[in-house]
Scaffold this motif. Structure first.
Motif, mmCIF file in Angstrom:
data_model
loop_
_atom_site.group_PDB
_atom_site.id
_atom_site.type_symbol
_atom_site.label_atom_id
_atom_site.label_comp_id
_atom_site.label_asym_id
_atom_site.label_seq_id
_atom_site.Cartn_x
_atom_site.Cartn_y
_atom_site.Cartn_z
ATOM 1 N N GLY A 63 0.816 -1.207 0.000
ATOM 2 C CA GLY A 63 0.000 0.000 0.000
ATOM 3 C C GLY A 63 0.850 1.257 0.000
ATOM 4 N N TRP A 64 0.304 2.315 -0.542
ATOM 5 C CA TRP A 64 0.993 3.611 -0.613
ATOM 6 C C TRP A 64 -0.061 4.691 -0.464
ATOM 7 C CZ3 TRP A 64 5.847 2.372 -0.227
ATOM 8 C CH2 TRP A 64 6.842 3.358 -0.359
ATOM 9 N N ASP A 65 0.358 5.933 -0.344
ATOM 10 C CA ASP A 65 -0.655 6.982 -0.193
ATOM 11 C C ASP A 65 -1.478 7.140 -1.464
ATOM 12 O OD1 ASP A 65 1.426 7.956 -1.662
ATOM 13 O OD2 ASP A 65 1.714 9.790 -0.487
ATOM 14 N N TRP A 66 -0.984 6.617 -2.606
ATOM 15 C CA TRP A 66 -1.708 6.755 -3.863
ATOM 16 C C TRP A 66 -2.236 5.426 -4.395
ATOM 17 C CZ3 TRP A 66 1.018 3.471 -6.706
ATOM 18 C CH2 TRP A 66 2.396 3.380 -6.491
ATOM 19 N N GLY A 67 -1.989 4.334 -3.693
ATOM 20 C CA GLY A 67 -2.387 3.045 -4.245
ATOM 21 C C GLY A 67 -2.868 2.067 -3.191
ATOM 22 N N PRO A 68 -3.583 1.022 -3.619
ATOM 23 C CA PRO A 68 -4.152 0.042 -2.695
ATOM 24 C C PRO A 68 -3.124 -0.990 -2.235
ATOM 25 C CG PRO A 68 -4.700 -0.565 -4.936
ATOM 26 C CD PRO A 68 -3.971 0.743 -5.023
ATOM 27 N N VAL A 69 -3.488 -1.753 -1.224
ATOM 28 C CA VAL A 69 -2.688 -2.885 -0.765
ATOM 29 C C VAL A 69 -3.027 -4.081 -1.649
ATOM 30 C CG1 VAL A 69 -2.179 -4.455 1.150
ATOM 31 C CG2 VAL A 69 -2.656 -2.040 1.606
ATOM 32 N N LEU A 70 -2.094 -4.463 -2.524
ATOM 33 C CA LEU A 70 -2.267 -5.619 -3.406
ATOM 34 C C LEU A 70 -0.972 -6.422 -3.378
ATOM 35 C CD1 LEU A 70 -4.125 -4.092 -6.493
ATOM 36 C CD2 LEU A 70 -5.072 -5.569 -4.711
ATOM 37 N N MET A 71 -0.945 -7.492 -2.585
ATOM 38 C CA MET A 71 0.240 -8.299 -2.405
ATOM 39 C C MET A 71 0.357 -9.293 -3.556
ATOM 40 S SD MET A 71 2.797 -8.512 -0.372
ATOM 41 C CE MET A 71 2.116 -7.536 0.964
ATOM 42 N N THR A 72 1.033 -8.854 -4.631
ATOM 43 C CA THR A 72 1.153 -9.698 -5.817
ATOM 44 C C THR A 72 1.962 -10.956 -5.506
ATOM 45 O OG1 THR A 72 3.135 -8.494 -6.514
ATOM 46 C CG2 THR A 72 1.012 -7.731 -7.359
ATOM 47 N N ILE A 73 1.712 -11.998 -6.307
ATOM 48 C CA ILE A 73 2.400 -13.270 -6.097
ATOM 49 C C ILE A 73 2.334 -14.067 -7.399
ATOM 50 C CG2 ILE A 73 0.353 -14.509 -5.256
ATOM 51 C CD1 ILE A 73 2.199 -15.809 -3.152
ATOM 52 N N GLY A 74 3.449 -14.700 -7.764
ATOM 53 C CA GLY A 74 3.448 -15.502 -8.981
ATOM 54 C C GLY A 74 4.730 -15.358 -9.782
ATOM 55 N N PRO A 75 4.848 -16.086 -10.895
ATOM 56 C CA PRO A 75 6.008 -15.978 -11.789
ATOM 57 C C PRO A 75 5.860 -14.772 -12.700
ATOM 58 C CG PRO A 75 4.513 -17.659 -12.611
ATOM 59 C CD PRO A 75 3.904 -17.149 -11.334
ATOM 60 N N TRP A 76 6.331 -13.634 -12.277
ATOM 61 C CA TRP A 76 6.004 -12.372 -12.946
ATOM 62 C C TRP A 76 6.911 -12.059 -14.133
ATOM 63 C CZ3 TRP A 76 8.526 -7.333 -12.719
ATOM 64 C CH2 TRP A 76 9.762 -7.353 -12.071
ATOM 65 N N ARG A 77 7.972 -12.862 -14.331
ATOM 66 C CA ARG A 77 8.826 -12.702 -15.500
ATOM 67 C C ARG A 77 9.061 -14.070 -16.147
ATOM 68 N NH1 ARG A 77 13.946 -9.127 -14.936
ATOM 69 N NH2 ARG A 77 13.559 -9.029 -17.180
ATOM 70 N N PRO A 78 9.611 -14.126 -17.366
ATOM 71 C CA PRO A 78 9.687 -15.389 -18.102
ATOM 72 C C PRO A 78 10.477 -16.498 -17.408
ATOM 73 C CG PRO A 78 10.057 -13.533 -19.578
ATOM 74 C CD PRO A 78 10.041 -12.971 -18.191
ATOM 75 N N ILE A 79 10.099 -17.726 -17.735
ATOM 76 C CA ILE A 79 10.823 -18.926 -17.316
ATOM 77 C C ILE A 79 11.223 -19.670 -18.588
ATOM 78 C CG2 ILE A 79 10.710 -21.106 -16.033
ATOM 79 C CD1 ILE A 79 8.503 -19.849 -14.324
ATOM 80 N N VAL A 80 12.510 -19.924 -18.747
ATOM 81 C CA VAL A 80 13.016 -20.495 -19.986
ATOM 82 C C VAL A 80 13.940 -21.674 -19.677
ATOM 83 C CG1 VAL A 80 14.311 -20.052 -22.112
ATOM 84 C CG2 VAL A 80 12.889 -18.236 -21.110
#
Length: 356
Positions: A199-216
């Motif tokens: 969370g930030w003063d301009w954004g929500p609390v969203l705890m992302t999770i996962g393979p967010w960049r490529p797997i090769v």
């Protein structure tokens, strides 16, 4: 070198049935997943695997939103309805056939980004543990893959960064103690992950999770690593470029050196602006000087809104890297008739307005 982008495969995901899965038994679940906490039934538990319709790279929130399992967290006060996602552990899985292994070659996985605490299992054995969203990992799996053509199982087991951060904080400071922090959960200071997820003063609390960049999965006898470009733009807007890289061999390869060609290419006209062929020693750094360029030979990089931006591309074997040429200067000069100095940036000798 050949490669298999695992983003081209079918992936599946689900909530983790246990807070910690070590060792994993993929043939049977020890027990059903616990009920997930949420509001209006949005956090109900499920035991079946869901297909990742949004693909890998990706994150759990994006998949859940596409499936209708959560509401849009950016609308109204929906942020509070999706907090269970970031407080839950998750599993991703896929399977793939083993590629052929030519003589003197090796197989290695390249994980460009796993968000964040992740145990990676290949055919039931752990091959990697991560605790940093921002760095990539390479793992030799030559002996871990099955025979050519046989099916391998890859599992990514993600721990909640929110929960893990609290655990690390308590381990070092003691129960109920926190570092001083004015904005958000102080536990985020212990985790190498985007701070805005808390969370930030301009954004929500969203705890992302996962393979967010490529797997090769790469199969190679020789590969390029640590390609790094050093463009320099002088005050008169002449420029120069040097490139460094390492040629890495497979463990069974006997190569001591390799001929490598480095080219600087105009991406619009495909014209080769400079080219050098060198003999690079294996497993050592090599630096290549691509020469100097007069003003106008290279179209410079500009900040958005200043001028049209175009990037030059460095190409080495099958490795490509975008290179932007620009001169950036912080201008701090005495002010007339008052104390202090100016504070603004120049891009290619042109003042840039920046606020915020």
């Amino acid at each position: 070198m050949s490669s298999l982008d695992l983003g081209s495969l079918k992936w599946y995901y689900k909530p983790s049935p246990l807070p910690s899965l070590s060792p994993l038994d993929y043939n049977q679940h020890i027990k059903p997943p616990p009920a997930l906490k949420g509001e209006d039934g949005l956090g109900g538990a499920w035991t079946e695997w869901d297909e990742c319709t949004q693909g890998v790279p990706g994150t759990v929130h994006v998949e859940l939103l596409a499936k209708g399992r959560i509401v849009d967290p950016f609308l109204k006060r929906n942020e509070r309805l999706v907090q269970w996602v970031g407080e839950t552990d998750w599993i991703y899985r896929c399977n793939f056939p083993s590629p052929a292994l030519p003589a003197n070659s090796a197989h290695s996985f390249r994980f460009d980004g796993l968000d964040t605490f992740c145990d990676v299992y290949l055919n039931g054995k752990i091959i990697l543990g991560t605790d940093n969203q921002f760095i990539s990992h390479r793992v030799d799996v030559t002996d871990a893959l099955k025979k050519e053509g046989e099916i391998n199982d890859l599992y990514l087991v993600f721990r909640s960064a929110f929960v893990k951060g609290r655990e690390i904080e308590e381990h070092y400071l003691g129960e109920g103690k926190h570092l001083n922090l004015w904005n958000g959960d102080a536990a985020r200071l212990w985790v190498r992950k985007s701070g805005t997820n808390w969370g930030w003063d301009w954004g929500p609390v969203l705890m992302t999770i996962g393979p967010w960049r490529p797997i090769v999965l790469e199969t190679f006898a020789l590969r390029i690593e640590d390609l790094y470009s050093r463009p320099v733009v002088a005050h008169d807007l002449t420029s120069s470029l040097s490139v460094s890289f390492s040629a890495i061999s497979a463990p069974k390869s006997s190569a001591n050196s390799v001929s490598a060609t480095v080219e600087l290419i105009d991406p619009k006209s495909s014209r080769v602006l400079s080219s050098q062929t060198v003999e690079a020693k294996v497993n050592e750094d090599t630096i290549v000087d691509l020469g100097k360029f007069e003003k106008g030979d290279i179209e410079l990089w500009w900040a958005l809104g200043q001028k049209e931006t175009r990037e030059e591309v460095g190409r080495l074997y099958s490795v490509r890297q975008k290179v932007g040429f620009r001169r950036l200067r912080l201008v701090q000069e005495p002010l007339d008739g008052q104390p202090g100095t100016s504070f603004y940036f120049e891009v290619n000798n042109l003042p840039l307005f920046a606020g915020g």
